[in-house]
Write an enzyme that holds these catalytic residues in place. Sequence first.
Site, mmCIF file in Angstrom:
data_model
loop_
_atom_site.group_PDB
_atom_site.id
_atom_site.type_symbol
_atom_site.label_atom_id
_atom_site.label_comp_id
_atom_site.label_asym_id
_atom_site.label_seq_id
_atom_site.Cartn_x
_atom_site.Cartn_y
_atom_site.Cartn_z
ATOM 1 N N HIS A 174 1.408 -3.286 6.277
ATOM 2 C CA HIS A 174 1.422 -2.144 5.638
ATOM 3 C C HIS A 174 2.627 -1.501 5.632
ATOM 4 O O HIS A 174 3.494 -1.372 6.501
ATOM 5 C CB HIS A 174 0.506 -0.961 6.325
ATOM 6 C CG HIS A 174 -0.844 -1.545 6.791
ATOM 7 N ND1 HIS A 174 -1.677 -0.897 7.878
ATOM 8 C CD2 HIS A 174 -1.675 -2.310 5.840
ATOM 9 C CE1 HIS A 174 -2.619 -1.620 7.836
ATOM 10 N NE2 HIS A 174 -2.822 -2.524 6.816
ATOM 11 N N GLN A 175 3.355 -1.470 4.224
ATOM 12 C CA GLN A 175 4.616 -0.963 4.150
ATOM 13 C C GLN A 175 4.492 0.472 3.229
ATOM 14 O O GLN A 175 3.712 0.419 2.199
ATOM 15 C CB GLN A 175 5.508 -1.786 3.420
ATOM 16 C CG GLN A 175 5.805 -3.078 3.879
ATOM 17 C CD GLN A 175 4.510 -4.254 3.623
ATOM 18 O OE1 GLN A 175 4.370 -4.490 2.606
ATOM 19 N NE2 GLN A 175 4.363 -5.039 4.455
#
Length: 577
Positions: free
Chosen positions: A508-509
């Site tokens: 998850h960025q």
Amino acid sequence: MDCKKRDHQPFGPLYEGIISLKNSQKIIFHRLQELGFSVSKPHSFKKTKRSTECPAFIIECDAVVVGSGSGGGVIAGILANAGHKVLVLEKGSYLARTNLSLLEGPSMDQMYLGSGLLATRDMDVVLLAGSTVGGGSTINWSASIQTPQHVLKEWSKSYNLELFESELYEGALKIVCEKMGVQSEIEDEGFQNMILRKGCQELGYPVETIPRNTPSDHYCGWCSMGCKDGRKKGTAETWLVDLVKSGNGAILPECEALEVIHEKKNDNSGKSKAIGVTFAFQNIQGVREICMVKSKVTIVACGALSTPSLLKRSGLKNPNIGRNLHLHPVVMAWGYFPNSPSISNDIIWPEAEKKSYEGGIVTAMSKVVANFEGSGYGAIIQTPGLHPGMFSALMPWVSGLDIKMRMSKYSRTAYIFALARDKGSGEAFSPYSITYKLDQIDEENLKLGLEKTLRILAAAGAEEIGTQHGKGRSLKVKEASLKEFERFVKEESSIGMGKHSVPICSAHQMGSCRMGVDPTTSVVNSKGETWEVEGLFLGDSSVLPTAIGVNPMVTIQAISYCTAQSVLQLLKNQKLG
């Protein structure tokens, strides 16, 4: 065969809207014109900083959307349904249902950014990011968790973003969840999640079922490689279907956006106005060509790793672009279960033949160290999807014999991870140039989470437990004394994080072009429009003001739904003007 009939074919419902740029120019022009887009060859072209080549052709539309994931896909579908001509540009390829191999190697190569091989500059964090039609929603693990209330309160009160406690956002959460068919029933839980649930119950830790955008009987394990039957409702099975069915949209896969074209406004504002995008592709002869899309509004939704570099290439100067990157850092522990755990009066435990790679990838979660009742900065505990290649890459190297033994135990080795809501942050200069630094509190939360994962595995009946620590230490739980067990857990969960100790992963960025109310501290306003360029909106995880601490798909879709309403209003105003 008409579009309605094609919807029921195994190659998926996007067939009529996908235009391959590897066709002849004549076919490309015909397909675009058939869908109502104006296509022409340029008589002249004003060279820009990046796009110095004259485009082979120019497409005109109401809105161009760069990216087709949980942000771009939502916005594209909404705009097309409202009657606007929408063109979606996607860097990744389109793999129809029948073209999904569900093999780890080809899938990583075809559906992930950098073929799945991304890392921070110092190699401390390994990153996974989707790069295919549907983006991350095509290859994620189905978790569909709404934005936590403490996050909404923080964004509204601390960041003065009233959107996040508004009826509009509350309604957006409901709409996107209904669109994806989000539900919380599980007919048959997979091995790893049963282990997580059993261990938590044995220890008295809280454990809950994760809502998913799949049916209750979805027992897959291959969600990270696409969905063969289309029952996982990512954007390629929902919002992009709306785009295609509306007759107002087209999707161009395998093209790279080069630059957002914008011109100075004829006023004293100092701002410019977006007028389109240039992109590159390989034609049918394998020769690189440039194309320009002229549009009334431009939406960039390339993801938190790629959006910043596109904006910088386009001449935007906001110093916040690329900064404040959050990664939801993850550390893992594993446990080997040679036989079925013992029978309990509470639930039915998995039979010995259940495999670690089968079943819903992530259906159970513990918030035992999540701190949701406090600051919200803690760690949640979940299970990953690991096929043999990734499993072997994460398992510490001890010797050739050891890795052979580990691989022989693969199908009955359960992995559990701790994911931190990180205060630390980094900078995305490009997908291949990323810096990141853990905050001290993040490291402490990960260590506490890692300790809990080891205890959960042991409590669930693991014969052997270990972490990803480079030295490859493990403990035979049933042969160890309580003192030996406690020492092992303490030592394994107290070591440092990073390449020299416990490696960190991220799927998850977010936050690299964050939303805010002040252009000195943010990149876009609460409508999702950039402070510098009018008519240029961002619609992806990059706009999140902070990390959220849970799987972000629903949050990204809800914010993008709200941004789409702002885009619709802008298009309406342009028409009235």
